[in-house]
Write an enzyme that holds these catalytic residues in place. Structure first.
Site, PDB file in Angstrom:
ATOM      1  N   CYS A 180       0.856  -1.190   0.000  1.00  0.00           N
ATOM      2  CA  CYS A 180       0.000   0.000   0.000  1.00  0.00           C
ATOM      3  C   CYS A 180       0.891   1.239   0.000  1.00  0.00           C
ATOM      4  O   CYS A 180       1.465   1.595   1.019  1.00  0.00           O
ATOM      5  CB  CYS A 180      -0.882  -0.006   1.237  1.00  0.00           C
ATOM      6  SG  CYS A 180      -1.926   1.429   1.358  1.00  0.00           S
ATOM      7  N   LEU A 181       1.044   1.840  -1.167  1.00  0.00           N
ATOM      8  CA  LEU A 181       1.933   2.998  -1.287  1.00  0.00           C
ATOM      9  C   LEU A 181       1.356   3.913  -2.366  1.00  0.00           C
ATOM     10  O   LEU A 181       1.106   3.462  -3.493  1.00  0.00           O
ATOM     11  CB  LEU A 181       3.331   2.506  -1.676  1.00  0.00           C
ATOM     12  CG  LEU A 181       4.479   3.503  -1.604  1.00  0.00           C
ATOM     13  CD1 LEU A 181       4.681   4.000  -0.178  1.00  0.00           C
ATOM     14  CD2 LEU A 181       5.775   2.872  -2.104  1.00  0.00           C
TER      15      LEU A 181
END
Lengths: 302, 151
Positions: free
Chosen positions: B87-88
């Site tokens: 998750c970036l």
């Protein structure tokens, strides 16, 4: 009569303010000592701002005892200048400081940098989109934030972001849609930019791209591939490698309690191509080709 | 091999000539858009001492769209799920073509130094990270020791 240190400095700063007016900023510390002088320097182009392709901010930190000891120089936010140009600027400003020890040097530094910028008033950096330089005849664009792109590359960025913006908008209910419309942004610093995409689109691809080398697997690449493979095999033996099938089946069991597919033992290296990944998908029959590939890679980002 | 965009060739060459400390990335033999990656766990993080394998794939319209990246080595982190997905924001809506393979991998390494349980992907991990941080960090260290070491 010999002036005190502070008087000499005071006189220098007053002269700078008189010449540069709003273009210079002087920061005082708690005791009122002027510790930092800052100014952004552009090439001399007879005030034709649109012909200034490079700039840099000079920061001069004044130690107590200046001008009898050398100030500390920092060059910040260089625009259109590559590392070697900046390094040369550092060298020549350092030499200037040594030469002018005991005398006011700040205006000398500004002039020195300005001369250098005027000489190299063509972006020597690379286009951040294609990573190639700017050659004579290339059509390029300078953003208001002083970043450079081949017009061709910037057009590609703008059409892509505009399309993505529209796709996102179309997904939203009418009342949630943006009323401001699409705002183009700089790929490097995300500042808003205004550009005529249609005109940019007519530009030819950058010249340097045509003469660029082709890809070859070198011995360096081979060595690195080998060590990667060794690590993978070791971690696999230790149970440290994520088994996609097993994990997905766990998820499926929790959410659907459907068929119990035993986790397949994929002991081969996890690469390499999306096509081999999708082959496994079909084998497993959990998701269709495209879906599966997306599922593996497109993590939720909420 | 189909013509590879020059930018990808240039990035590959630079990755080999001027490698980023703590990060190595090498293209696959049969697909130069597929990279084998190793990121070392940052110092003073629970992942210190670990060597994490990742896979990175450059899609057809790269650099206009973001590379697809996933952890292959198991990792206990609130922003990385059991399938290794990360998750970036820069891998999604904050992608910019001025970013590169090296900057993406540096951001992932930075994410290891700064887990963000308020924006979780692995919910159970994030939950523990919030209610009992020291136990979560112990788990992360244990996973690093057990799964991400070299022989």
């Amino acid at each position: 009569m010999k002036m005190s240190l502070n008087e000499r400095l005071q006189e220098e700063l007053e002269a700078l303010e008189a010449i540069l007016m709003d273009d210079i900023s002087i920061t005082h510390n708690d005791t009122g000592y002027p510790e930092l002088v800052k100014t952004t320097i552009f090439p001399s182009t007879a005030n034709e701002v649109e012909k200034q392709y490079v700039c840099v901010t000079l920061e001069v930190r004044l130690p107590e005892g200046y001008p009898d000891c050398e100030p500390f120089i920092q060059l910040r936010n260089p625009r259109g200048l590559d590392d070697s140009t900046i390094n040369n600027l550092y060298k020549s400003t350092k030499a200037k400081c040594t030469e002018f020890l005991g005398q006011p040097v700040i205006f000398e530094l500004i002039e020195l940098i300005r001369e250098n910028l005027t000489e190299s008033n063509l972006p020597t950096c690379q286009c951040a989109v294609c990573l190639y330089g700017f050659l004579e005849g290339d059509s390029f664009t300078k953003t208001p934030c002083f970043h450079y792109f081949h017009s061709y590359c910037l057009a590609k960025h703008l059409t892509t972001t505009q399309r993505l913006f529209q796709e996102e908008q179309d997904k939203l209910p009418a009342w949630q849609r943006s009323t401001d419309g699409f705002q183009a942004t700089c790929p490097v610093c995300r500042e808003p930019i205004g550009c005529d995409v249609e005109e940019l689109k007519t530009a030819l691809p950058p010249k340097e791209l045509e003469s660029a080398q082709t890809f070859e697997v070198t011995s360096d690449i081979r060595l690195l591939q080998e060590s990667m493979k060794r690590l993978f095999t070791y971690q696999k033996r230790k149970g440290g490698i994520i088994d996609i099938e097993a994990e997905e089946n766990k998820l499926l069991l929790i959410t659907e309690s459907s068929e119990d597919t035993p986790p397949s033992d994929n002991s081969e290296d996890p690469g390499p191509s999306p096509s081999s990944m999708s082959e496994r998908v079909v084998e497993n029959g959990i998701l269709s080709r495209g879906q599966r590939y997306d599922f593996r890679f497109n993590s939720g980002n909420r | 091999m189909a013509a590879l965009p020059r930018r990808i060739i240039k990035e590959t060459q630079r990755l080999m000539q001027e490698p980023v400390p703590g990060i190595s990335a090498v293209p696959d033999d049969s697909n130069a858009r597929y990279f084998h990656v190793i990121v070392t766990g940052p110092e003073d993080s629970p992942f210190e001492g670990g060597l994490f394998k990742l896979e990175l794939f450059l899609p057809e319209d790269y650099p206009m769209s973001a590379p697809k990246v996933r952890f292959i080595t198991k990792i206990y982190h609130p922003n990385i799920d059991r399938l290794g997905r990360i998750c970036l924001d820069i891998l999604k809506d904050k992608w910019s073509p001025a970013l590169q393979i090296r900057t993406v991998l540096l951001s992932i390494q930075a994410l290891l130094s700064a887990p963000n349980p308020d924006d979780p992907l692995a919910n159970d991990v994030a939950e523990l990270w919030k209610v009992n941080e020291s136990e979560a960090i112990r788990n992360a260290k244990e996973w690093t020791r057990r799964y991400a070491m070299d022989n």
